[in-house]
Design a protein around this motif. Structure first.
Motif, PDB file in Angstrom:
ATOM      1  N   ARG A 255       6.813  26.813  43.375  1.00 42.17           N
ATOM      2  CA  ARG A 255       7.426  28.002  42.788  1.00 42.17           C
ATOM      3  C   ARG A 255       6.392  28.763  41.977  1.00 42.17           C
ATOM      4  N   ILE A 256       6.588  30.071  41.903  1.00 40.15           N
ATOM      5  CA  ILE A 256       5.823  30.919  41.000  1.00 40.15           C
ATOM      6  C   ILE A 256       6.761  31.201  39.830  1.00 40.15           C
ATOM      7  N   TYR A 257       6.247  31.048  38.616  1.00 38.74           N
ATOM      8  CA  TYR A 257       7.096  31.260  37.449  1.00 38.74           C
ATOM      9  C   TYR A 257       6.302  31.860  36.298  1.00 38.74           C
ATOM     10  N   TYR A 258       7.042  32.337  35.315  1.00 37.47           N
ATOM     11  CA  TYR A 258       6.453  32.908  34.108  1.00 37.47           C
ATOM     12  C   TYR A 258       7.423  32.684  32.954  1.00 37.47           C
ATOM     13  N   TYR A 259       6.969  33.004  31.764  1.00 38.78           N
ATOM     14  CA  TYR A 259       7.830  32.920  30.587  1.00 38.78           C
ATOM     15  C   TYR A 259       8.082  34.322  30.050  1.00 38.78           C
ATOM     16  N   LYS A 260       9.351  34.589  29.730  1.00 42.61           N
ATOM     17  CA  LYS A 260       9.730  35.845  29.091  1.00 42.61           C
ATOM     18  C   LYS A 260      10.579  35.490  27.888  1.00 42.61           C
ATOM     19  N   ASP A 261      10.119  35.871  26.725  1.00 43.62           N
ATOM     20  CA  ASP A 261      10.814  35.552  25.475  1.00 43.62           C
ATOM     21  C   ASP A 261      11.084  34.046  25.367  1.00 43.62           C
ATOM     22  N   GLY A 262      10.103  33.247  25.806  1.00 42.07           N
ATOM     23  CA  GLY A 262      10.207  31.795  25.723  1.00 42.07           C
ATOM     24  C   GLY A 262      11.070  31.150  26.786  1.00 42.07           C
ATOM     25  N   ILE A 263      11.583  31.956  27.725  1.00 42.31           N
ATOM     26  CA  ILE A 263      12.452  31.429  28.783  1.00 42.31           C
ATOM     27  C   ILE A 263      11.655  31.316  30.082  1.00 42.31           C
TER      28      ILE A 263
END
Length: 187
Positions: A56-64
Motif C-alpha cells: 500500500r501507499i500511505y501518508y499521514y494527515k493530521d496524525g491519521i
C-alpha cells in the motif's frame, strides 16, 4: 522475470533485445509483511513489480494514517510524483503481506528509452493506465457512496478481505465503524 514479461505483454509486445535489456536492469528480492519498501522522504528511483504479496501507499494527515493505493500480485507500484519530479515523497510504501518483488531501476530504464522506443511506449502505456485508474478513484470518491466504493474494491480483488479494516476504511474515506456496517449489509 516471466511474470514481469507477461505483465508487459498485456500492454505491448517487446522484441527480444528490448526484453533482454529490461531484464538486465531488474533485480529480485523478498520483503516481509509490515516492512517499509520506500520510507517517507525518499526520492523514488525504483519501479516495483509485485510477483506476490500486497503493498500500500500511505501518508499521514493530521496524525491519521491514510491509505492512498493498494497494489496486489501482478501489478506495479511506485511513487510516481517523486519518480517524475525527482523530489522526495511525503508518502511511503508498506508491504502488507510477505512479497516477492522485481525492482526496476528507473535511471537505467529512462536511459533505455533512447535505444528502445518500444520500452518508452510500454511504460507510457503503463503510466497512462495508472493515471486513468487514479482518475476513476477520485471520481469514485466524488460520485459514489461508500458502499459502492467498497463493492467496486471487492470486484477488483477478493484479497481485499485479508487487509486490516483500518486500511480499507481510510482508502474508502470512511470510519471503521461505517465499514463494518457496510460489510455486514453486503454479506
Amino acid at each position: 522475470m516471466t511474470e514481469l514479461l507477461e505483465y508487459f505483454a498485456k500492454f505491448q509486445n517487446l522484441p527480444v533485445d528490448a526484453k533482454k535489456a529490461l531484464t538486465e536492469i531488474c533485480s529480485n528480492f523478498s520483503i516481509k509483511k509490515n516492512e517499509i519498501l520506500q520510507p517517507f522522504g525518499h526520492t523514488c528511483k525504483t519501479i516495483y513489480f509485485l510477483k506476490s504479496g500486497i503493498a500500500r501507499i500511505y501518508y499521514y494527515k493530521d496524525g491519521i494514517d491514510i491509505t492512498e493505493h493498494f497494489a496486489f500480485e501482478g501489478s506495479i507500484i511506485a511513487r510516481a510524483e517523486s519518480l517524475f519530479t525527482g523530489k522526495p515523497s511525503q508518502k511511503a510504501i508498506q508491504i502488507l503481506e510477505d512479497a516477492e518483488i522485481i525492482a526496476i531501476n528507473s535511471t537505467q530504464l529512462f536511459k533505455l528509452y533512447d535505444t528502445f522506443p518500444q520500452i518508452e511506449r510500454l511504460f507510457r502505456l503503463i503510466f497512462e493506465a495508472a493515471y486513468v485508474d487514479a482518475i476513476h478513484r477520485v471520481e469514485g470518491i466524488q460520485f459514489h457512496a461508500a458502499e459502492e466504493r467498497y463493492l467496486a474494491l471487492l470486484k477488483e480483488t477478493k484479497i481485499v478481505q485479508k487487509l486490516p479494516l483500518k486500511y480499507i476504511a481510510s482508502y474508502l474515506g470512511i470510519t471503521q465503524v461505517s465499514l463494518s456496517r457496510i460489510r455486514a449489509s453486503v454479506k
